[in-house]
Design a protein around this motif. Structure first.
Motif, PDB file in Angstrom:
ATOM      1  N   HIS A 133       0.977  -1.154   0.064  1.00  0.00           N
ATOM      2  CA  HIS A 133       0.044   0.051  -0.059  1.00  0.00           C
ATOM      3  C   HIS A 133       0.852   1.147   0.139  1.00  0.00           C
ATOM      4  N   LEU A 134       0.557   2.268  -0.796  1.00  0.00           N
ATOM      5  CA  LEU A 134       1.062   3.462  -0.606  1.00  0.00           C
ATOM      6  C   LEU A 134       0.057   4.564  -0.830  1.00  0.00           C
ATOM      7  N   PRO A 135       0.252   5.641  -0.231  1.00  0.00           N
ATOM      8  CA  PRO A 135      -0.792   6.642  -0.094  1.00  0.00           C
ATOM      9  C   PRO A 135      -0.801   7.325  -1.513  1.00  0.00           C
ATOM     10  N   ASN A 136      -1.948   7.917  -1.788  1.00  0.00           N
ATOM     11  CA  ASN A 136      -1.934   8.729  -3.217  1.00  0.00           C
ATOM     12  C   ASN A 136      -1.189   9.894  -2.894  1.00  0.00           C
ATOM     13  N   GLY A 137      -0.729  10.391  -4.224  1.00  0.00           N
ATOM     14  CA  GLY A 137      -0.079  11.608  -4.180  1.00  0.00           C
ATOM     15  C   GLY A 137       1.191  11.613  -3.774  1.00  0.00           C
ATOM     16  N   GLY A 194      13.102  25.144  -6.838  1.00  0.00           N
ATOM     17  CA  GLY A 194      13.998  24.026  -7.146  1.00  0.00           C
ATOM     18  C   GLY A 194      14.143  23.018  -6.195  1.00  0.00           C
ATOM     19  N   ALA A 195      13.209  23.255  -4.972  1.00  0.00           N
ATOM     20  CA  ALA A 195      13.537  22.284  -3.925  1.00  0.00           C
ATOM     21  C   ALA A 195      12.730  21.102  -4.207  1.00  0.00           C
ATOM     22  N   TYR A 196      13.168  19.925  -3.486  1.00  0.00           N
ATOM     23  CA  TYR A 196      12.377  18.587  -3.653  1.00  0.00           C
ATOM     24  C   TYR A 196      11.904  18.378  -1.978  1.00  0.00           C
ATOM     25  N   LYS A 197      10.900  17.735  -1.737  1.00  0.00           N
ATOM     26  CA  LYS A 197      10.154  17.414  -0.579  1.00  0.00           C
ATOM     27  C   LYS A 197      10.006  15.938  -0.213  1.00  0.00           C
ATOM     28  N   VAL A 198      10.591  15.306   0.671  1.00  0.00           N
ATOM     29  CA  VAL A 198      10.256  13.826   1.017  1.00  0.00           C
ATOM     30  C   VAL A 198       8.810  13.741   1.329  1.00  0.00           C
ATOM     31  N   VAL A 233       1.559  -3.416  14.153  1.00  0.00           N
ATOM     32  CA  VAL A 233       1.583  -3.057  12.613  1.00  0.00           C
ATOM     33  C   VAL A 233       1.829  -4.442  11.568  1.00  0.00           C
ATOM     34  N   GLY A 234       0.611  -4.677  11.171  1.00  0.00           N
ATOM     35  CA  GLY A 234       0.161  -5.824  10.295  1.00  0.00           C
ATOM     36  C   GLY A 234       0.943  -6.995  11.252  1.00  0.00           C
ATOM     37  N   GLY A 235       0.365  -6.832  12.425  1.00  0.00           N
ATOM     38  CA  GLY A 235       0.792  -8.173  13.333  1.00  0.00           C
ATOM     39  C   GLY A 235       2.008  -8.015  14.232  1.00  0.00           C
ATOM     40  N   TYR A 236       2.975  -6.952  13.889  1.00  0.00           N
ATOM     41  CA  TYR A 236       4.090  -7.126  14.676  1.00  0.00           C
ATOM     42  C   TYR A 236       3.781  -5.814  15.577  1.00  0.00           C
ATOM     43  N   ASP A 237       4.938  -5.935  16.644  1.00  0.00           N
ATOM     44  CA  ASP A 237       4.898  -4.788  17.698  1.00  0.00           C
ATOM     45  C   ASP A 237       5.712  -3.766  17.435  1.00  0.00           C
ATOM     46  N   GLY A 238       5.220  -2.622  17.383  1.00  0.00           N
ATOM     47  CA  GLY A 238       5.683  -1.336  17.117  1.00  0.00           C
ATOM     48  C   GLY A 238       5.538  -0.258  18.083  1.00  0.00           C
ATOM     49  N   LEU A 239       6.177   0.908  17.555  1.00  0.00           N
ATOM     50  CA  LEU A 239       6.020   2.317  18.210  1.00  0.00           C
ATOM     51  C   LEU A 239       5.759   3.554  17.325  1.00  0.00           C
ATOM     52  N   PHE A 240       4.654   4.268  17.663  1.00  0.00           N
ATOM     53  CA  PHE A 240       4.224   5.082  16.621  1.00  0.00           C
ATOM     54  C   PHE A 240       4.391   6.542  17.101  1.00  0.00           C
ATOM     55  N   ALA A 241       4.988   7.437  16.542  1.00  0.00           N
ATOM     56  CA  ALA A 241       5.065   8.594  16.795  1.00  0.00           C
ATOM     57  C   ALA A 241       4.640  10.046  15.905  1.00  0.00           C
ATOM     58  N   GLY A 242       3.383   9.507  15.534  1.00  0.00           N
ATOM     59  CA  GLY A 242       2.803  10.594  14.604  1.00  0.00           C
ATOM     60  C   GLY A 242       3.182  10.666  13.072  1.00  0.00           C
ATOM     61  N   ASP A 243       4.335  11.104  12.491  1.00  0.00           N
ATOM     62  CA  ASP A 243       4.910  10.733  11.254  1.00  0.00           C
ATOM     63  C   ASP A 243       5.723   9.637  10.967  1.00  0.00           C
ATOM     64  N   GLU A 244       5.954   8.974  12.076  1.00  0.00           N
ATOM     65  CA  GLU A 244       6.655   7.639  11.863  1.00  0.00           C
ATOM     66  C   GLU A 244       6.034   6.702  12.418  1.00  0.00           C
ATOM     67  N   VAL A 245       6.523   5.442  12.220  1.00  0.00           N
ATOM     68  CA  VAL A 245       6.298   4.316  13.058  1.00  0.00           C
ATOM     69  C   VAL A 245       7.352   3.148  12.793  1.00  0.00           C
ATOM     70  N   ASP A 248       5.391  12.388   5.281  1.00  0.00           N
ATOM     71  CA  ASP A 248       5.386  14.067   5.565  1.00  0.00           C
ATOM     72  C   ASP A 248       4.098  14.489   6.107  1.00  0.00           C
ATOM     73  N   PRO A 249       4.075  14.850   7.594  1.00  0.00           N
ATOM     74  CA  PRO A 249       2.735  15.065   8.342  1.00  0.00           C
ATOM     75  C   PRO A 249       1.875  16.391   7.829  1.00  0.00           C
ATOM     76  N   GLU A 250       2.797  17.130   7.028  1.00  0.00           N
ATOM     77  CA  GLU A 250       1.851  18.380   6.491  1.00  0.00           C
ATOM     78  C   GLU A 250       0.966  18.077   5.202  1.00  0.00           C
ATOM     79  N   ARG A 251       1.409  16.680   4.706  1.00  0.00           N
ATOM     80  CA  ARG A 251       0.647  16.312   3.442  1.00  0.00           C
ATOM     81  C   ARG A 251      -0.335  14.925   3.761  1.00  0.00           C
ATOM     82  N   PHE A 252       0.131  14.212   4.745  1.00  0.00           N
ATOM     83  CA  PHE A 252      -0.400  12.860   4.883  1.00  0.00           C
ATOM     84  C   PHE A 252      -0.915  12.691   6.662  1.00  0.00           C
ATOM     85  N   THR A 253      -1.560  11.787   6.755  1.00  0.00           N
ATOM     86  CA  THR A 253      -2.371  11.810   7.957  1.00  0.00           C
ATOM     87  C   THR A 253      -1.829  10.458   8.824  1.00  0.00           C
TER      88      THR A 253
END
Length: 134
Positions: A8-12, A41-45, A85-97, A112-117
């Motif tokens: 799965h990948l988010p749209n956009g 000329g900048a790129y955004k991750v 996460v998919g059956g695995y133990d993880g830790l979540f911090a908003g913009d990363e897991v 990118d927490p400014e563009r995605f949820t």
């Protein structure tokens, strides 16, 4: 990617690039999606998927300690929520897991927490898992 399926990948999201590197006796395989260039000329991750492999990744706590060191976090300052996460133990911090797969193997997803949820990062992580061996 490094024995993991990306289901799965988010749209956009933008264009992907792959990277391999090592830090602290842990090897990383990373795929990064970027959009750009913008008017300046900048790129955004947009999204980064990583596999982490190394003997020091013995459990979720060891992974957590490694990432505190790797990401140069102040111990105790990282507000993390335990998640499955998919059956695995993880830790979540908003913009990363990040999540522990098995001794020596872990994964991390950042967005990118400014563009995605939060839902986008968790849905992507749930479908970024080891490919089944048939």
């Amino acid at each position: 990617m490094d024995g993991f399926a990306i289901g799965h990948l988010p749209n956009g999201i933008g264009t992907p690039s792959d990277f391999e590197y090592e830090w602290g006796d842990v090897s990383f395989h990373s795929r990064v999606w970027e959009t750009g260039p913008d008017r300046e000329g900048a790129y955004k991750v947009d999204l980064t998927l990583k596999t982490l492999r190394g003997d020091r990744l013995t459990d979720l706590e060891a992974l957590h300690k490694f990432l505190i060191e790797y990401e140069e976090k102040e111990p105790g300052s990282w507000q993390l929520t335990p998640v499955k996460v998919g059956g695995y133990d993880g830790l979540f911090a908003g913009d990363e897991v990040f999540y522990f797969i098995e001794p020596g193997v872990a994964a991390e997803v950042t967005i990118d927490p400014e563009r995605f949820t939060d839902e986008d990062v968790l849905d992507t992580a749930a479908e970024f898992r080891p490919e089944s061996k048939t």
